[in-house]
Design a protein around this motif. Structure first.
Motif, PDB file in Angstrom:
ATOM      1  N   GLY A   9      43.606  47.175  44.955  1.00 28.07           N
ATOM      2  CA  GLY A   9      43.478  45.772  45.286  1.00 28.07           C
ATOM      3  C   GLY A   9      42.098  45.444  45.811  1.00 28.07           C
ATOM      4  N   GLY A  10      41.816  44.168  45.883  1.00 25.45           N
ATOM      5  CA  GLY A  10      40.528  43.732  46.371  1.00 25.45           C
ATOM      6  C   GLY A  10      40.308  42.267  46.111  1.00 25.45           C
ATOM      7  N   LEU A  11      39.072  41.855  46.283  1.00 24.53           N
ATOM      8  CA  LEU A  11      38.667  40.471  46.081  1.00 24.53           C
ATOM      9  C   LEU A  11      37.817  40.378  44.826  1.00 24.53           C
ATOM     10  CD1 LEU A  11      37.454  38.048  48.839  1.00 24.53           C
ATOM     11  CD2 LEU A  11      36.392  38.066  46.593  1.00 24.53           C
ATOM     12  N   VAL A  12      38.204  39.491  43.936  1.00 26.34           N
ATOM     13  CA  VAL A  12      37.466  39.277  42.698  1.00 26.34           C
ATOM     14  C   VAL A  12      37.342  37.790  42.437  1.00 26.34           C
ATOM     15  CG1 VAL A  12      38.151  41.476  41.668  1.00 26.34           C
ATOM     16  CG2 VAL A  12      39.534  39.425  41.284  1.00 26.34           C
ATOM     17  N   GLN A  13      36.376  37.439  41.631  1.00 29.91           N
ATOM     18  CA  GLN A  13      36.217  36.058  41.222  1.00 29.91           C
ATOM     19  C   GLN A  13      37.150  35.732  40.065  1.00 29.91           C
ATOM     20  OE1 GLN A  13      31.997  35.587  40.373  1.00 29.91           O
ATOM     21  NE2 GLN A  13      31.692  34.701  42.411  1.00 29.91           N
ATOM     22  N   ALA A  14      37.482  34.468  39.948  1.00 28.64           N
ATOM     23  CA  ALA A  14      38.303  34.024  38.831  1.00 28.64           C
ATOM     24  C   ALA A  14      37.671  34.449  37.515  1.00 28.64           C
ATOM     25  CB  ALA A  14      38.486  32.513  38.875  1.00 28.64           C
ATOM     26  N   GLY A  15      38.514  34.932  36.624  1.00 26.33           N
ATOM     27  CA  GLY A  15      38.042  35.457  35.358  1.00 26.33           C
ATOM     28  C   GLY A  15      37.759  36.938  35.372  1.00 26.33           C
ATOM     29  N   GLY A  16      37.743  37.531  36.540  1.00 22.61           N
ATOM     30  CA  GLY A  16      37.469  38.943  36.659  1.00 22.61           C
ATOM     31  C   GLY A  16      38.697  39.795  36.424  1.00 22.61           C
ATOM     32  N   SER A  17      38.527  41.090  36.655  1.00 25.73           N
ATOM     33  CA  SER A  17      39.579  42.060  36.381  1.00 25.73           C
ATOM     34  C   SER A  17      39.751  43.018  37.545  1.00 25.73           C
ATOM     35  CB  SER A  17      39.258  42.870  35.118  1.00 25.73           C
ATOM     36  OG  SER A  17      39.174  42.047  33.976  1.00 25.73           O
ATOM     37  N   LEU A  18      40.959  43.510  37.680  1.00 28.87           N
ATOM     38  CA  LEU A  18      41.287  44.576  38.606  1.00 28.87           C
ATOM     39  C   LEU A  18      42.299  45.485  37.950  1.00 28.87           C
ATOM     40  CD1 LEU A  18      41.782  42.919  42.134  1.00 28.87           C
ATOM     41  CD2 LEU A  18      40.009  44.565  41.495  1.00 28.87           C
ATOM     42  N   ARG A  19      42.279  46.735  38.349  1.00 28.44           N
ATOM     43  CA  ARG A  19      43.283  47.685  37.902  1.00 28.44           C
ATOM     44  C   ARG A  19      43.970  48.285  39.109  1.00 28.44           C
ATOM     45  NH1 ARG A  19      42.806  53.530  34.792  1.00 28.44           N
ATOM     46  NH2 ARG A  19      44.657  53.278  33.451  1.00 28.44           N
ATOM     47  N   LEU A  20      45.242  47.998  39.238  1.00 30.04           N
ATOM     48  CA  LEU A  20      46.043  48.546  40.316  1.00 30.04           C
ATOM     49  C   LEU A  20      46.682  49.852  39.880  1.00 30.04           C
ATOM     50  CD1 LEU A  20      47.888  45.350  41.609  1.00 30.04           C
ATOM     51  CD2 LEU A  20      45.612  46.199  42.211  1.00 30.04           C
ATOM     52  N   LYS A  87      43.259  34.607  37.892  1.00 29.77           N
ATOM     53  CA  LYS A  87      43.239  33.233  38.348  1.00 29.77           C
ATOM     54  C   LYS A  87      43.496  33.189  39.848  1.00 29.77           C
ATOM     55  CE  LYS A  87      45.389  31.736  34.005  1.00 29.77           C
ATOM     56  NZ  LYS A  87      46.563  31.041  33.417  1.00 29.77           N
ATOM     57  N   PRO A  88      43.046  32.138  40.516  1.00 32.23           N
ATOM     58  CA  PRO A  88      43.335  32.036  41.953  1.00 32.23           C
ATOM     59  C   PRO A  88      44.820  32.114  42.274  1.00 32.23           C
ATOM     60  CG  PRO A  88      41.632  30.483  41.371  1.00 32.23           C
ATOM     61  CD  PRO A  88      42.116  31.084  40.072  1.00 32.23           C
ATOM     62  N   GLU A  89      45.663  31.616  41.403  1.00 31.87           N
ATOM     63  CA  GLU A  89      47.093  31.677  41.646  1.00 31.87           C
ATOM     64  C   GLU A  89      47.669  33.081  41.527  1.00 31.87           C
ATOM     65  OE1 GLU A  89      46.687  29.313  37.674  1.00 31.87           O
ATOM     66  OE2 GLU A  89      45.509  29.611  39.492  1.00 31.87           O
ATOM     67  N   ASP A  90      46.869  34.039  41.089  1.00 34.92           N
ATOM     68  CA  ASP A  90      47.285  35.432  41.102  1.00 34.92           C
ATOM     69  C   ASP A  90      47.133  36.070  42.470  1.00 34.92           C
ATOM     70  OD1 ASP A  90      47.927  35.561  38.312  1.00 34.92           O
ATOM     71  OD2 ASP A  90      45.789  35.770  37.863  1.00 34.92           O
ATOM     72  N   THR A  91      46.509  35.368  43.388  1.00 34.51           N
ATOM     73  CA  THR A  91      46.329  35.894  44.733  1.00 34.51           C
ATOM     74  C   THR A  91      47.678  36.170  45.379  1.00 34.51           C
ATOM     75  OG1 THR A  91      44.206  34.779  45.046  1.00 34.51           O
ATOM     76  CG2 THR A  91      45.415  35.394  47.021  1.00 34.51           C
ATOM     77  N   ALA A  92      47.864  37.388  45.827  1.00 40.50           N
ATOM     78  CA  ALA A  92      49.132  37.796  46.420  1.00 40.50           C
ATOM     79  C   ALA A  92      49.009  39.233  46.886  1.00 40.50           C
ATOM     80  CB  ALA A  92      50.279  37.669  45.410  1.00 40.50           C
ATOM     81  N   VAL A  93      50.016  39.671  47.607  1.00 39.97           N
ATOM     82  CA  VAL A  93      50.191  41.087  47.859  1.00 39.97           C
ATOM     83  C   VAL A  93      51.007  41.656  46.710  1.00 39.97           C
ATOM     84  CG1 VAL A  93      51.132  42.851  49.391  1.00 39.97           C
ATOM     85  CG2 VAL A  93      50.066  40.806  50.354  1.00 39.97           C
ATOM     86  N   TYR A  94      50.481  42.666  46.080  1.00 42.91           N
ATOM     87  CA  TYR A  94      51.132  43.272  44.931  1.00 42.91           C
ATOM     88  C   TYR A  94      51.828  44.555  45.348  1.00 42.91           C
ATOM     89  CZ  TYR A  94      49.041  40.030  41.650  1.00 42.91           C
ATOM     90  OH  TYR A  94      48.704  38.895  40.954  1.00 42.91           O
ATOM     91  N   THR A 121      43.025  39.246  45.967  1.00 39.73           N
ATOM     92  CA  THR A 121      42.536  37.907  46.246  1.00 39.73           C
ATOM     93  C   THR A 121      41.581  37.493  45.143  1.00 39.73           C
ATOM     94  OG1 THR A 121      42.721  38.267  48.640  1.00 39.73           O
ATOM     95  CG2 THR A 121      41.365  36.419  47.895  1.00 39.73           C
ATOM     96  N   VAL A 122      41.858  36.357  44.542  1.00 38.47           N
ATOM     97  CA  VAL A 122      41.045  35.838  43.455  1.00 38.47           C
ATOM     98  C   VAL A 122      40.410  34.542  43.921  1.00 38.47           C
ATOM     99  CG1 VAL A 122      40.958  35.161  41.044  1.00 38.47           C
ATOM    100  CG2 VAL A 122      42.632  36.861  41.810  1.00 38.47           C
ATOM    101  N   SER A 123      39.113  34.513  43.970  1.00 40.32           N
ATOM    102  CA  SER A 123      38.384  33.348  44.427  1.00 40.32           C
ATOM    103  C   SER A 123      37.942  32.504  43.250  1.00 40.32           C
ATOM    104  CB  SER A 123      37.170  33.762  45.257  1.00 40.32           C
ATOM    105  OG  SER A 123      36.252  34.507  44.474  1.00 40.32           O
ATOM    106  N   SER A 124      37.707  31.231  43.522  1.00 42.18           N
ATOM    107  CA  SER A 124      37.254  30.304  42.489  1.00 42.18           C
ATOM    108  C   SER A 124      35.780  30.491  42.202  1.00 42.18           C
ATOM    109  CB  SER A 124      37.517  28.863  42.905  1.00 42.18           C
ATOM    110  OG  SER A 124      38.893  28.642  43.121  1.00 42.18           O
TER     111      SER A 124
END
Length: 124
Positions: A9-20, A87-94, A121-124
């Motif tokens: 997890g972490g903080l990324v900008q909208a449009g970015g990617s993360l791998r959990l 997307k910002p709406e993906d912000t959550a605890v996974y 956390t997904v920022s705009s």
């Protein structure tokens, strides 16, 4: 029973990617189906994706379909969630989850084993 530990997890900008990642340990022999869920404060835990033991069976919520990919590597006892086009709406605890059984439920109540959660956390 299985113990699940999440990471990535972490903080990324909208449009970015993360791998959990979700590493399973302990008594994992009968832990077949696994899944990812997410939760924001004040709301119920929401289904994200689930996967069968072989990886052949998967389900996704409509909100993440086409953007997220669930996978697993049983040799490593690890499950993954590749999250693209965030997307910002993906912000959550996974949370990662597992169950003793093969059916890939979308109901969080069907899963007995849970990780500690990782913040995305997904920022705009």
């Amino acid at each position: 029973q299985a113990q699940l530990v999440e990471s990535g997890g972490g903080l990324v900008q909208a449009g970015g990617s993360l791998r959990l990642s979700c590493a399973a340990s302990g008594r994992t022999f009968s832990t077949e189906a696994m899944g990812w869920f997410r939760q924001v404060p004040g709301k119920e835990r929401e289904f994200v994706a689930t996967i069968s033991w072989s990886g052949a069976g998967t389900r996704y919520s409509d909100s993440v379909k086409g953007r997220f990919t669930i996978s697993r590597d049983n040799a490593k006892n690890t499950m993954y969630l590749q999250m693209n086009s965030l997307k910002p709406e993906d912000t959550a605890v996974y949370y990662c989850a597992g169950r003793d059984g093969s059916y890939i439920y979308t109901d969080s109540k069907s899963y007995a084993y849970w990780g500690q959660g990782t913040q995305v956390t997904v920022s705009s």
